[in-house]
Design a protein around this motif. Sequence first.
Motif: not given
Length: 172
Positions: A91-96, A102-107, A111-117, A119-128
């Motif tokens: 559903r999220l199209g995440l890499r393995c 994913l950390s418990l702190d990333d959820i 707000t119903g969002t996830l923080i995804i860490h 490649k290359g230190g990139r951080t994205d916020r996705l809707p949950l």
Amino acid sequence: VQRFLVANLPGLSCKSAQMTACALRSFLGFCYVEGIVKASLTAAIPAVAHRRLTGLPEGLTVEQVDSLLDACDRGTPTGRRDYAVIVCLYRLGLRCAETTGLSLDDIDWETGTLIIHGKGGRTDRLPLPVDVGQALVDYLRHGRPDTSSRAVFVRACAPFTVMAPSSLSCIV
């Protein structure tokens, strides 16, 4: 030589065609060095073209994904974890690595969002999405072992530490 290539290479995968051409080139070079043929025929074997990204895998159909999800025994802790992992990947199209990272702190449940860490230190916020959130809640409440690890997905057997990205491939 050309007839052999035209007749045999089109039905092969790119890698097999490259290996076949290489083997034929080596064989013809051997024949020349040993005096079996009078002229080197290695130049008659062209390089097999390989275009980047032409070999990307096909996506799964909805029926295939449903089958995969149905195979998870959600009555067991491991089945709940596996179900949540597959839902996150699909559903999220995440890499393995993003999923295992994913950390418990990333959820952020409020707000119903996830923080995804990524490649290359990139951080994205996705809707949950609701279904992903439900799968995560079910796993966290009824499947995740009691551990001090902050990783969402942990090993099902002790030590209950973060899973390796390759473990997710095994789950799927």
